[in-house]
Design a protein around this motif. Structure first.
Motif, PDB file in Angstrom:
ATOM      1  N   TYR A  89       0.847  -1.198   0.000  1.00 37.84           N
ATOM      2  CA  TYR A  89       0.000   0.000   0.000  1.00 37.84           C
ATOM      3  C   TYR A  89       0.884   1.249   0.000  1.00 37.84           C
ATOM      4  CZ  TYR A  89      -3.538  -3.398   1.395  1.00 37.84           C
ATOM      5  OH  TYR A  89      -4.378  -4.493   1.457  1.00 37.84           O
ATOM      6  N   PRO A  90       1.527   1.538  -1.120  1.00 35.14           N
ATOM      7  CA  PRO A  90       2.436   2.702  -1.184  1.00 35.14           C
ATOM      8  C   PRO A  90       1.673   4.007  -0.939  1.00 35.14           C
ATOM      9  CG  PRO A  90       1.990   1.843  -3.388  1.00 35.14           C
ATOM     10  CD  PRO A  90       1.402   0.865  -2.425  1.00 35.14           C
ATOM     11  N   GLY A  91       2.353   4.904  -0.216  1.00 35.22           N
ATOM     12  CA  GLY A  91       1.758   6.194   0.079  1.00 35.22           C
ATOM     13  C   GLY A  91       0.895   6.214   1.319  1.00 35.22           C
ATOM     14  N   ARG A  92       0.650   5.070   1.940  1.00 29.09           N
ATOM     15  CA  ARG A  92      -0.174   5.019   3.147  1.00 29.09           C
ATOM     16  C   ARG A  92       0.705   4.769   4.376  1.00 29.09           C
ATOM     17  NH1 ARG A  92      -5.204   1.079   2.400  1.00 29.09           N
ATOM     18  NH2 ARG A  92      -5.523   1.900   4.520  1.00 29.09           N
ATOM     19  N   MET A  93       0.151   5.041   5.538  1.00 24.15           N
ATOM     20  CA  MET A  93       0.857   4.860   6.801  1.00 24.15           C
ATOM     21  C   MET A  93       0.148   3.807   7.651  1.00 24.15           C
ATOM     22  SD  MET A  93       1.711   8.819   7.814  1.00 24.15           S
ATOM     23  CE  MET A  93       2.457   8.256   9.346  1.00 24.15           C
ATOM     24  N   VAL A  94       0.953   3.106   8.440  1.00 22.04           N
ATOM     25  CA  VAL A  94       0.400   2.117   9.369  1.00 22.04           C
ATOM     26  C   VAL A  94      -0.179   2.850  10.567  1.00 22.04           C
ATOM     27  CG1 VAL A  94       0.896   0.157  10.861  1.00 22.04           C
ATOM     28  CG2 VAL A  94       2.014   0.335   8.636  1.00 22.04           C
ATOM     29  N   THR A  95      -1.459   2.666  10.811  1.00 23.29           N
ATOM     30  CA  THR A  95      -2.142   3.294  11.947  1.00 23.29           C
ATOM     31  C   THR A  95      -2.611   2.222  12.915  1.00 23.29           C
ATOM     32  OG1 THR A  95      -4.299   3.258  10.851  1.00 23.29           O
ATOM     33  CG2 THR A  95      -2.876   5.167  10.427  1.00 23.29           C
ATOM     34  N   THR A  96      -3.306   2.660  13.957  1.00 26.98           N
ATOM     35  CA  THR A  96      -3.814   1.703  14.941  1.00 26.98           C
ATOM     36  C   THR A  96      -4.842   0.742  14.331  1.00 26.98           C
ATOM     37  OG1 THR A  96      -5.440   3.379  15.602  1.00 26.98           O
ATOM     38  CG2 THR A  96      -3.411   3.248  16.889  1.00 26.98           C
ATOM     39  N   SER A  97      -5.413   1.140  13.236  1.00 30.52           N
ATOM     40  CA  SER A  97      -6.385   0.251  12.582  1.00 30.52           C
ATOM     41  C   SER A  97      -5.713  -0.978  12.005  1.00 30.52           C
ATOM     42  CB  SER A  97      -7.124   1.016  11.481  1.00 30.52           C
ATOM     43  OG  SER A  97      -7.817   2.131  12.006  1.00 30.52           O
ATOM     44  N   GLN A  98      -4.466  -0.840  11.547  1.00 27.91           N
ATOM     45  CA  GLN A  98      -3.744  -1.976  10.965  1.00 27.91           C
ATOM     46  C   GLN A  98      -2.842  -2.678  11.988  1.00 27.91           C
ATOM     47  OE1 GLN A  98      -3.432   1.187   9.370  1.00 27.91           O
ATOM     48  NE2 GLN A  98      -5.203   0.729   8.064  1.00 27.91           N
ATOM     49  N   THR A  99      -2.483  -1.983  13.063  1.00 27.79           N
ATOM     50  CA  THR A  99      -1.507  -2.543  14.005  1.00 27.79           C
ATOM     51  C   THR A  99      -1.996  -3.853  14.623  1.00 27.79           C
ATOM     52  OG1 THR A  99      -0.682  -0.331  14.538  1.00 27.79           O
ATOM     53  CG2 THR A  99      -0.214  -2.086  16.108  1.00 27.79           C
ATOM     54  N   THR A 100      -3.257  -3.897  15.015  1.00 26.09           N
ATOM     55  CA  THR A 100      -3.787  -5.095  15.679  1.00 26.09           C
ATOM     56  C   THR A 100      -3.696  -6.322  14.791  1.00 26.09           C
ATOM     57  OG1 THR A 100      -5.320  -3.711  16.926  1.00 26.09           O
ATOM     58  CG2 THR A 100      -5.761  -6.076  16.869  1.00 26.09           C
ATOM     59  N   GLY A 101      -4.111  -6.179  13.540  1.00 25.36           N
ATOM     60  CA  GLY A 101      -4.063  -7.317  12.630  1.00 25.36           C
ATOM     61  C   GLY A 101      -2.651  -7.750  12.315  1.00 25.36           C
ATOM     62  N   LEU A 102      -1.748  -6.787  12.092  1.00 22.41           N
ATOM     63  CA  LEU A 102      -0.362  -7.132  11.793  1.00 22.41           C
ATOM     64  C   LEU A 102       0.305  -7.811  12.985  1.00 22.41           C
ATOM     65  CD1 LEU A 102       0.733  -3.879   9.913  1.00 22.41           C
ATOM     66  CD2 LEU A 102       0.172  -6.100   8.905  1.00 22.41           C
ATOM     67  N   PHE A 103       0.035  -7.289  14.181  1.00 20.35           N
ATOM     68  CA  PHE A 103       0.674  -7.855  15.370  1.00 20.35           C
ATOM     69  C   PHE A 103       0.134  -9.250  15.686  1.00 20.35           C
ATOM     70  CE2 PHE A 103       0.891  -8.568  19.944  1.00 20.35           C
ATOM     71  CZ  PHE A 103       2.237  -8.337  20.186  1.00 20.35           C
ATOM     72  N   ARG A 104      -1.162  -9.439  15.510  1.00 20.16           N
ATOM     73  CA  ARG A 104      -1.776 -10.721  15.852  1.00 20.16           C
ATOM     74  C   ARG A 104      -1.180 -11.858  15.043  1.00 20.16           C
ATOM     75  NH1 ARG A 104      -5.735 -13.862  13.697  1.00 20.16           N
ATOM     76  NH2 ARG A 104      -6.917 -15.177  15.163  1.00 20.16           N
TER      77      ARG A 104
END
Length: 245
Positions: A89-104
Motif C-alpha cells: 500500500y504505497p503512500g499510506r501509513m500504518v495506523t492503529t487500525s492496521q496494528t492489531t491485525g499485523l501484530f496478531r
C-alpha cells in the motif's frame, strides 16, 4: 505489572506447576522491583516451596529466555510484516487500525513451543550452560575495567606507609614544585626521580589539598614506574590546556 496482579498470576502459576516439598519449583524472573520488593509474593513463594531467582537488570537481554528468544523474534516478524504492508500500500501509513491485525498474525507465528525450547537453550537456562557468555560479550566493559589511579598511587606508597598530606596553601604563593611528600617549598627545577619531567609542569587545578592529581603524584614519588604513568597522564592534561579554577 502491579503487586496484586502478580499475586493473582502466581496463584495461577502454582496451580499448574504444583510445587511440593518433595518436588520444589524454581521460578526465574527479571529484577524488576515488583518482584524483588514484594514481600507478600516472596512469603507466598517460600510457603509453597517455590524458589524465586531474579536476574540482574543489566543481563536480562542475554539471560532472560523471553528476551533472548520470543521478544527478539516477535520484533523481527512484526517489522517484516509492517514493511510488507507498506510495499503493498504505497503512500499510506500504518495506523492503529492496521496494528492489531499485523501484530496478531506475527504473535501467533512467534509464540510456538519450538521458540520456547530454543530460547531456554540460548540463554543457558536449560540445559544449563555455564559458558553461554563468551569473552567478546564483556568487551563493552573493558574501558572501565581498569585499576583506579588512586589505588595505584596508594599501593605504590606501601601498605604500612601512611600517606603524608601536602599542606594546604594558597596556590598563588606556593611554587608548583611543592608536590613532593612533606615538602612545603621547592625550586622550580626540581625533577621527579626517573621521569625527566620538571615538577613545575604539573597543571594547577585549585589548591594542593583539593587536587587529587597532586595527592596521587605525591604518594607515588618513591615508585619510578608509577610516577612515569602519572606523569604521562599529566602531559595529556597539559595538552588539553585546562584552565585553573
Amino acid at each position: 505489572m502491579q503487586s496484586d496482579v502478580l499475586l493473582k498470576w502466581f496463584e495461577h502459576f502454582m496451580r499448574h506447576a504444583n510445587p511440593t516439598q518433595e518436588g520444589p519449583v524454581r521460578l526465574i524472573l527479571d529484577g524488576h522491583k515488583i518482584h524483588t520488593n514484594n514481600l507478600p509474593f516472596i512469603e507466598m513463594a517460600r510457603k509453597n516451596h517455590v524458589t524465586v531467582l531474579c536476574l540482574s537488570p543489566l543481563y536480562s537481554q542475554r539471560m532472560q529466555p523471553l528476551d533472548v528468544g520470543f521478544m527478539k523474534l516477535l520484533m523481527t516478524y512484526y517489522t517484516q510484516s509492517v514493511e510488507n504492508w507498506l510495499r503493498n500500500y504505497p503512500g499510506r501509513m500504518v495506523t492503529t487500525s492496521q496494528t492489531t491485525g499485523l501484530f496478531r498474525s506475527m504473535y501467533l507465528r512467534a509464540a510456538t513451543m519450538l521458540t520456547a525450547v530454543k530460547e531456554f537453550r540460548k540463554a543457558g537456562t536449560w540445559p544449563v550452560d555455564r559458558h553461554v557468555f563468551l569473552d567478546r560479550d564483556f568487551a563493552a566493559a573493558a574501558p572501565t575495567n581498569i585499576e583506579l589511579m588512586e589505588d595505584v598511587a596508594l599501593n605504590a606508597a606501601g601498605d604500612g606507609e601512611a600517606h603524608q598530606a601536602v599542606q594546604q596553601t594558597d596556590r598563588d604563593t606556593v611554587p608548583h614544585a611543592a608536590l613532593a611528600v612533606g615538602v612545603a617549598e621547592a625550586p622550580r627545577d626540581t625533577v621527579l626521580n626517573g621521569t625527566g619531567m620538571d615538577m613545575a609542569q604539573v597543571p594547577r587545578c585549585g589548591s594542593l589539598a583539593q587536587n587529587p592529581v597532586h595527592d596521587m603524584l605525591a604518594a607515588a614519588v618513591a615508585n619510578t614506574d608509577v610516577a612515569k604513568i602519572l606523569m604521562s597522564t599529566i602531559r595529556n592534561l597539559n595538552s588539553m590546556q585546562l584552565s585553573p579554577l
